[in-house]
Motif scaffolding. Structure first.
Motif, PDB file in Angstrom:
ATOM      1  N   UNK A 139      52.599  57.140  60.262  1.00  0.00           N
ATOM      2  CA  UNK A 139      53.493  57.709  59.260  1.00  0.00           C
ATOM      3  C   UNK A 139      53.604  56.697  58.130  1.00  0.00           C
ATOM      4  N   UNK A 140      53.196  57.078  56.918  1.00  0.00           N
ATOM      5  CA  UNK A 140      53.174  56.149  55.796  1.00  0.00           C
ATOM      6  C   UNK A 140      54.414  56.239  54.919  1.00  0.00           C
ATOM      7  N   UNK A 141      55.454  56.832  55.427  1.00  0.00           N
ATOM      8  CA  UNK A 141      56.705  56.922  54.678  1.00  0.00           C
ATOM      9  C   UNK A 141      57.547  55.684  54.969  1.00  0.00           C
ATOM     10  N   UNK A 142      57.771  54.810  53.974  1.00  0.00           N
ATOM     11  CA  UNK A 142      58.575  53.607  54.226  1.00  0.00           C
ATOM     12  C   UNK A 142      59.972  53.906  54.744  1.00  0.00           C
ATOM     13  N   UNK A 143      60.486  55.096  54.451  1.00  0.00           N
ATOM     14  CA  UNK A 143      61.822  55.453  54.924  1.00  0.00           C
ATOM     15  C   UNK A 143      61.869  55.582  56.439  1.00  0.00           C
ATOM     16  N   UNK A 144      60.715  55.748  57.060  1.00  0.00           N
ATOM     17  CA  UNK A 144      60.650  55.889  58.513  1.00  0.00           C
ATOM     18  C   UNK A 144      60.298  54.575  59.202  1.00  0.00           C
ATOM     19  N   UNK A 145      60.414  53.471  58.485  1.00  0.00           N
ATOM     20  CA  UNK A 145      60.177  52.143  59.040  1.00  0.00           C
ATOM     21  C   UNK A 145      61.458  51.330  58.968  1.00  0.00           C
ATOM     22  N   UNK A 146      61.436  50.168  59.615  1.00  0.00           N
ATOM     23  CA  UNK A 146      62.560  49.236  59.534  1.00  0.00           C
ATOM     24  C   UNK A 146      62.035  47.865  59.130  1.00  0.00           C
ATOM     25  N   UNK A 147      62.627  47.318  58.075  1.00  0.00           N
ATOM     26  CA  UNK A 147      62.251  45.992  57.595  1.00  0.00           C
ATOM     27  C   UNK A 147      63.503  45.133  57.501  1.00  0.00           C
ATOM     28  N   UNK A 148      63.415  43.922  58.047  1.00  0.00           N
ATOM     29  CA  UNK A 148      64.539  42.984  57.960  1.00  0.00           C
ATOM     30  C   UNK A 148      64.005  41.593  57.677  1.00  0.00           C
ATOM     31  N   UNK A 149      64.912  40.700  57.323  1.00  0.00           N
ATOM     32  CA  UNK A 149      64.539  39.314  57.050  1.00  0.00           C
ATOM     33  C   UNK A 149      65.602  38.404  57.637  1.00  0.00           C
ATOM     34  N   UNK A 150      65.183  37.245  58.068  1.00  0.00           N
ATOM     35  CA  UNK A 150      66.126  36.214  58.487  1.00  0.00           C
ATOM     36  C   UNK A 150      65.497  34.864  58.190  1.00  0.00           C
ATOM     37  N   UNK A 151      66.334  33.903  57.825  1.00  0.00           N
ATOM     38  CA  UNK A 151      65.814  32.598  57.453  1.00  0.00           C
ATOM     39  C   UNK A 151      65.346  31.814  58.667  1.00  0.00           C
TER      40      UNK A 151
ATOM     41  N   UNK B 124      69.796  43.397  49.363  1.00  0.00           N
ATOM     42  CA  UNK B 124      69.275  44.079  48.188  1.00  0.00           C
ATOM     43  C   UNK B 124      68.001  43.380  47.719  1.00  0.00           C
ATOM     44  N   UNK B 125      67.043  44.167  47.323  1.00  0.00           N
ATOM     45  CA  UNK B 125      65.780  43.618  46.849  1.00  0.00           C
ATOM     46  C   UNK B 125      64.697  43.561  47.903  1.00  0.00           C
ATOM     47  N   UNK B 126      65.035  43.790  49.165  1.00  0.00           N
ATOM     48  CA  UNK B 126      64.039  43.784  50.243  1.00  0.00           C
ATOM     49  C   UNK B 126      63.417  45.183  50.333  1.00  0.00           C
ATOM     50  N   UNK B 127      62.121  45.260  50.098  1.00  0.00           N
ATOM     51  CA  UNK B 127      61.453  46.555  50.090  1.00  0.00           C
ATOM     52  C   UNK B 127      60.060  46.427  50.707  1.00  0.00           C
ATOM     53  N   UNK B 128      59.542  47.550  51.205  1.00  0.00           N
ATOM     54  CA  UNK B 128      58.186  47.593  51.742  1.00  0.00           C
ATOM     55  C   UNK B 128      57.453  48.786  51.151  1.00  0.00           C
ATOM     56  N   UNK B 129      56.154  48.615  50.957  1.00  0.00           N
ATOM     57  CA  UNK B 129      55.314  49.678  50.427  1.00  0.00           C
ATOM     58  C   UNK B 129      53.997  49.681  51.202  1.00  0.00           C
ATOM     59  N   UNK B 130      53.541  50.875  51.585  1.00  0.00           N
ATOM     60  CA  UNK B 130      52.240  50.990  52.230  1.00  0.00           C
ATOM     61  C   UNK B 130      51.145  50.959  51.168  1.00  0.00           C
ATOM     62  N   UNK B 131      50.183  50.050  51.350  1.00  0.00           N
ATOM     63  CA  UNK B 131      49.008  50.002  50.493  1.00  0.00           C
ATOM     64  C   UNK B 131      47.830  50.708  51.148  1.00  0.00           C
TER      65      UNK B 131
END
Length: 648
Positions: free
Chosen positions: A202-214, A224-231
């Protein structure tokens, strides 16, 4: 997929039951033979070597009890005879004159498709996968002793190129599921590109989960500003938010498809080695190039490939489908108490849990050691030897680790139970710490500053003692001669201690404070995505002396007369996850030249002038230590020249 693959698989289906008692190599296609290899270089009384490059097709029965442990094998496509097939690259170096060989097969498990063993045993100055030139043989150690060397692919996600060897397992059709990726970019490019281990369903970013931690222990954040895009199906780009440096951890969870039967790599190793040891020809009539040459086999693995050997043994692959033992001896090197993330759906064999990375991936969970023990946190009873004990085919094992494995790879759990009590090893196990080494260094290594680390790296090289340990293992499996006793830290003698400064005894070096940071294993709760941590296991590290030298283990001769403090660990520097352990790197902090210099710097370690007041003092101490290691069978006589300049 290469042009030869489809033809081989079709042919293999015809012959897969032609010789049911043989190892299940149904086609052994020799691509080329280089005779002599290494540009004609000769190796003492053994003479020249031949190099054979080949492809092997294996066919395994999903119904054989020895194969049922392979995840998704029952779902894999089958040939007309109901067998599951896969293709692996194979490479062989054999003595040109068969009678000059020592009748031992030395199988090196590839590390991410590459050959690292030559750098360790033969002291070549760089990792070389295409062993073609005379200089690629290095010091010639393995060839001078007449070993027949074999490599074969096992990791099904290795891409071809740069001489890497590959393995092509089948893909399981019509299966999707959640997969998880951790990315540490260690650069500041924004957005950052990343490759997924499996294509997305499924190439819909809305159906994925992305997080960040230091830091690895921090809670996951979605600022805010954390985003993912399928290439593309297996390519993404991550837009990175403000407030996180280059060493931050990005976790991406998505629905993946096309899992590979990655655990079939264990069967490929088993069947290729068994074929080369036992059979005269494959099912098509192609002659086995090692027929009649081999009496015994040793399996060696370094880092990832050492962890692979743990899995290979643990999953019960040290007997082929005919019940024959594959390896009489195993040498897992720098593998700690970990296995691999291989025999799973949507597996990622390249993952390895570290203090700052990959801590929630499988492959570093119970069991951590060889004897069968009970995990007090989960109630499970298990051990690396459990299946070979039941089958009666346990090999003799010499395991060696660097100091780093105690900080990053759960090495203390090899010699303690899950409550922290000392464990005794079975008679077929020997354990060695190569004291104060980082994970891996080439023979010609120098201290250097790497991009992400705060301190100069540690150049100490494990080659000399590991060569001696191979000779000892060979003597053990061939002649019954017992190897040297284990030299590994232990809770029972006080050389394995809790990782706090006062217990470890590490010197208080200005600007280089001891860190209690280490990869602290826990029970992993995998019933949800992402997984989470449960109760923690007790872990320990080697106790040191006032110079920071590990009390236990095998001391290189130069470590017995040191010029610096060497550690297995290093720290990440500012901008890259400052203060976290710096992956596989160690450190080297030189001693002051004079008493005045060290007092000025408040350095508690004796200066070089105080240690070695007269010219030749240090050289004499190194020579004495080298000769003692030879007597202890932990250094070969031929390697004393590396430490004693006047030895020819």
């Amino acid at each position: 997929m290469r042009h030869w693959l489809s033809a081989i698989v079709l042919t293999a289906g015809i012959f897969s039951l032609a010789n049911p008692c043989a190892a299940k190599v149904v086609k052994f296609e020799i691509v080329r033979v280089e005779s002599p290899a290494f540009e004609g270089r000769s190796f003492g009384p053994v003479g020249t070597y031949d190099r054979i490059v080949a492809h092997a097709t294996i066919a395994v029965s999903p119904d054989d009890p020895r194969n049922k442990i392979i995840v998704d094998l029952d779902r894999a496509p089958r040939n007309a005879q109901g067998m599951v097939e896969a293709v692996t690259d194979v490479e062989i170096l054999r003595p040109t004159v068969a009678a000059n060989g020592n009748r031992r097969l030395f199988y090196e498990v590839l590390n991410r498709g590459g050959k690292l063993g030559f750098a360790l045993f033969n002291d070549i100055p760089a990792v070389v996968n295409d062993l073609a030139k005379a200089t690629d043989a290095g010091n010639g150690f393995l060839m001078n002793r007449g070993y027949t060397l074999v490599w074969s692919g096992w990791q099904g996600d290795v891409l071809p190129g740069a001489g890497r060897m590959t393995f092509s397992p089948p893909i399981v059709p019509d299966v999707t599921g959640l997969a998880r990726e951790d990315f540490i970019f260690d650069h500041t490019d924004n957005p950052a590109g990343a490759t997924l281990s499996y294509p997305a369903a499924d190439l819909d970013p809305a159906h994925t989960r992305l997080s960040v931690r230091q830091r690895e222990a921090d809670p996951r954040a979605t600022p805010a500003g954390l985003e993912v895009k399928f290439e593309g199906p297996a390519k993404i780009s991550i837009k990175r938010p403000d407030g996180f440096d280059a060493g931050a951890i990005y976790e991406f969870i998505y629905t993946a498809k096309d899992p590979k039967v990655m655990g079939l790599g264990f069967a490929a190793t088993r069947d290729v080695v068994s074929f080369l040891r036992n059979d005269t020809a494959d099912a098509t009539g192609t002659a086995n190039p090692l027929a009649g040459r081999i009496d015994r086999a040793i399996g060696f693995g370094l880092s990832q490939s050492g962890r692979y050997l743990h899995d290979y043994l643990y999953l019960g692959f040290n007997a082929d489908e005919a019940g024959r033992t594959v390896f009489e001896g195993l040498m897992p090197h720098i593998s700690g108490g970990k296995k691999t993330f291989t025999n799973y759906r949507f597996s990622q064999p390249g993952r390895s849990p570290y203090q700052h990375a990959d801590m929630l991936y499988p492959g570093a969970d119970f069991p951590f050691t060889y004897p069968v023990i009970t995990d007090t946190l989960t109630g499970k009873s298990d051990g690396f030897l459990a299946r070979c004990l039941a089958a009666g085919n346990c090999p003799k094992i010499i395991k060696s680790d660097s100091e780093l494995e105690f900080y990053q790879q759960r090495a203390s759990l090899v010699v303690t139970d899950t409550q922290g009590n000392a464990l005794a090893m079975p008679d077929n196990i020997r354990l060695f710490l190569i004291s104060n080494l980082q994970h891996f260094s080439l023979a010609n290594a120098k201290p250097e500053m790497v991009k992400v680390c705060a301190f100069p790296t540690n150049p100490l090289n494990a080659g000399p003692p590991v060569r001696a340990l191979l000779v000892a293992l060979d003597d053990w499996i061939s002649n019954g001669k017992l190897p040297p006793a284990s030299r590994y830290p232990s809770r029972s003698d006080g050389t394995l201690v809790s990782p706090v400064a006062d217990d470890v005894g590490f010197p208080r070096i200005p600007g280089f404070a001891y860190t209690s940071r280490m990869a602290r294993p826990t029970v992993i709760k995998s019933d949800a995505m992402p997984p989470s941590k449960g109760a923690a296991y007790p872990v320990f590290v080697p106790k040191t002396d006032a110079d920071g030298r590990d009390i236990a283990g095998v001391h290189l001769p130069t470590l017995e007369a040191p010029a610096a403090t060497h550690t297995g660990w290093n720290l990440r520097k500012a901008g890259f996850g400052e203060g976290e352990l710096c992956d596989n790197n160690g450190s080297m902090i030189a001693f002051a030249a004079t008493r005045e210099e060290r007092l000025k710097n408040n350095d508690p370690r004796l200066s070089m002038a105080e240690r070695y007041p007269d010219e030749g003092d240090r050289a004499a101490a190194i020579a004495k230590a080298a000769r003692q290691l030879v007597r202890d069978r932990l250094l070969l006589e031929e390697d004393t020249k590396l430490f004693i300049p006047d030895v020819n």
